[in-house]
Design an enzyme around this catalytic site. Structure first.
Site, mmCIF file in Angstrom:
data_model
loop_
_atom_site.group_PDB
_atom_site.id
_atom_site.type_symbol
_atom_site.label_atom_id
_atom_site.label_comp_id
_atom_site.label_asym_id
_atom_site.label_seq_id
_atom_site.Cartn_x
_atom_site.Cartn_y
_atom_site.Cartn_z
ATOM 1 C CE LYS A 169 -3.991 1.907 2.553
ATOM 2 N NZ LYS A 169 -4.867 1.707 3.724
ATOM 3 C CB SER A 223 -8.184 3.490 2.746
ATOM 4 O OG SER A 223 -7.334 2.935 3.743
ATOM 5 C CB SER A 262 -8.628 0.718 5.744
ATOM 6 O OG SER A 262 -9.361 1.894 5.925
#
Length: 473
Positions: free
Chosen positions: A79, A154, A178
């Site tokens: 990420k 996210s 997330s």
């Protein structure tokens, strides 16, 4: 398209590499082939690293020399808010566009020590603010099950990268759901560890008392492998838990599961409810005792979360002012520099949360909002403690809906926030949770739905044990 990587789990790949069934280069070429074929539409990656095959060749050389790193030659996605030395890290925000990390996050160092190959950095909601990966400054990610729908957020880019078959595992971050929510929407396993279990050093901060590095994998066994590699005390992270907290436990054969009916009210999609009830029956058939438990303060979790988190966002994002790193917009004076940089550099959702957080921390409102929220948070934590005196583990749906359409909720922030209704209470309590695939909807297209397993502090072992039993049944 080379489909080698799509048919493997992390454990399969480790064995295949050691048994010379395929090489690290072949595995990396398969990953790059999938990305070339699919990512122009999915947009899981913000950047695919140019040296992927060079990393793979080094891994093959190491394997031939007899090295046996637990992840040697395994492709991984990271990420965009986790720092890799010498690589860009933007947290999917214009305000950090072009920033290059000058050191490794602790979790990245551990992956490197075990020989992992970094494929690229994945898309995300800006600074981790969102439940759909539509808030990225560089465009949304799409769900591989249906490209008209969101992958969750996210960590949606990390989830989509695995779901489309480009990588075997990925790192995300989980503040209020997330990792778990995109795992649910993309048919994956997603782990949010105990707060402090995995180091946050080198992770771009959002909510300091909530953020955790999370794991996205295809199977529960793969999640357990990654967790065992990454979990250890880190003196560079003041919130990192001592190793002594993670003791070996004996797990009884007959376990009990609690259903917190306080959370299972209105607003749950009927297909999600159907799949959840089927999961409950499945656990009963496996010999688990199932009973209802009470979490009386869980109904306040979203309200607590959206006071505590924006307050921490306001403090953590104050550093992005155009003076030290990231972009800088010029104004007529220093104040105008600040205002233009932050106004143009941050997207709508970060600006919304910064303003809200500054408000609840301001004079006259700190006691009225922030102090009350922290007091309620403690009551919620005690609710979980009480529940775990009655049962071994709790289960809920991971999210109230399956993947929703892109653009469906962007103009209604409150509806979007409700996507985290089952995940935020766990984050506020700091306890671990695992989202596992529960089933598929009967809609067209059929979409995955996740089941969330929740355990007491430091009992990830219990999550893995129960998750593997469910997975195999």
């Amino acid at each position: 398209m080379n489909t080698l990587i799509q048919n493997l789990t992390l454990d399969d790949a480790r064995k295949g590499l050691l048994e010379k069934k395929f090489s690290a280069r072949e595995l990396a070429e398969s990953s790059l082939s999938v990305i070339k074929e699919k990512d122009s539409e999915i947009h899981a990656f913000l950047e695919v690293f140019e040296d992927v095959l060079l990393q793979a060749d080094r891994a093959d050389t190491a394997i031939a020399a007899g090295e046996r790193g637990a992840l040697l030659g395994i492709p991984l996605a990271i990420k965009d808010n986790i720092l890799i030395d010498g690589r860009k890290a933007s947290a999917a925000s214009k305000i950090l566009e072009g920033y290059t990390a000058s050191y490794d996050a602790t979790v990245i160092g551990k992956l490197k020590n075990e020989g992992g190959i970094f494929i690229g950095r994945t898309n995300m909601d800006e600074f981790g603010m969102g439940s759909s990966t539509e808030n990225s400054a560089f465009g949304p990610t799409k769900n591989p099950f249906d490209t008209l729908r969101v992958p969750g957020g996210s960590s949606g880019g990390s989830a989509a990268a695995i779901s489309m078959g480009a990588t075997l595992a990925a790192l995300g971050t989980d503040t209020g759901g997330s990792v778990r929510q995109p795992a649910s929407l993309c048919g994956l396993v997603g782990l949010k560890p105990t707060y402090g279990a995995l180091s946050r050093f080198g992770v771009i901060a959002l909510g300091t008392s909530l953020d955790q590095v999370g794991l996205l994998t295809k199977t529960v066994a793969d999640s357990e492998i990654l967790f065992s590699i990454l979990r250890s005390h880190d003196p560079l992270d003041s919130t990192s838990l001592p190793d002594s907290f993670f003791k070996k436990h004996s797990i009884t054969e007959r376990l009990s599961i609690g259903i917190p009916r306080d959370l299972l009210g209105e607003g749950i999609d009927k297909e999600v409810r159907r799949i959840f009830e089927a999961a409950v029956l499945k656990f009963k058939s496996l010999g688990f005792t199932v009973k209802e438990v009470s979490l009386p303060n869980a109904r306040y979790a979203l309200s607590i979360y959206y006071i505590v988190l924006p307050a921490e966002i306001s403090a953590n994002l104050a550093r992005y002012d155009g003076m030290r790193f990231g972009v800088r917009e010029r104004g007529e004076n220093l104040l105008q520099d600040y205002l233009k940089t932050r106004g143009l550099g941050f997207g709508r959702e970060p600006r919304r949360r910064i303003i809200l957080g500054t408000y609840v921390l301001s004079h006259g409102y700190y006691d009225a909002y922030y102090n009350k929220a922290t007091a309620l948070r403690e009551l919620l934590r005690k609710d979980y403690e009480n529940a775990f005196r009655e049962v071994d583990i709790l289960i809920t749906p991971t999210a109230p809906t399956s993947a929703f359409k892109i653009g469906e909720k962007t103009n209604d922030p409150l509806t979007m926030y409700l996507e985290d209704i089952f995940t935020t209470p766990v984050s506020l309590a700091g306890i671990p949770a695992l989202s596992i695939p529960g089933g598929m909807t009967s809609s067209n297209p059929s979409l995955p739905v996740g089941i969330q397993l929740i355990a007491p502090n430091t009992r990830e072992d219990l999550l893995f044990h129960v998750g593997k039993l469910f997975e195999k049944a």
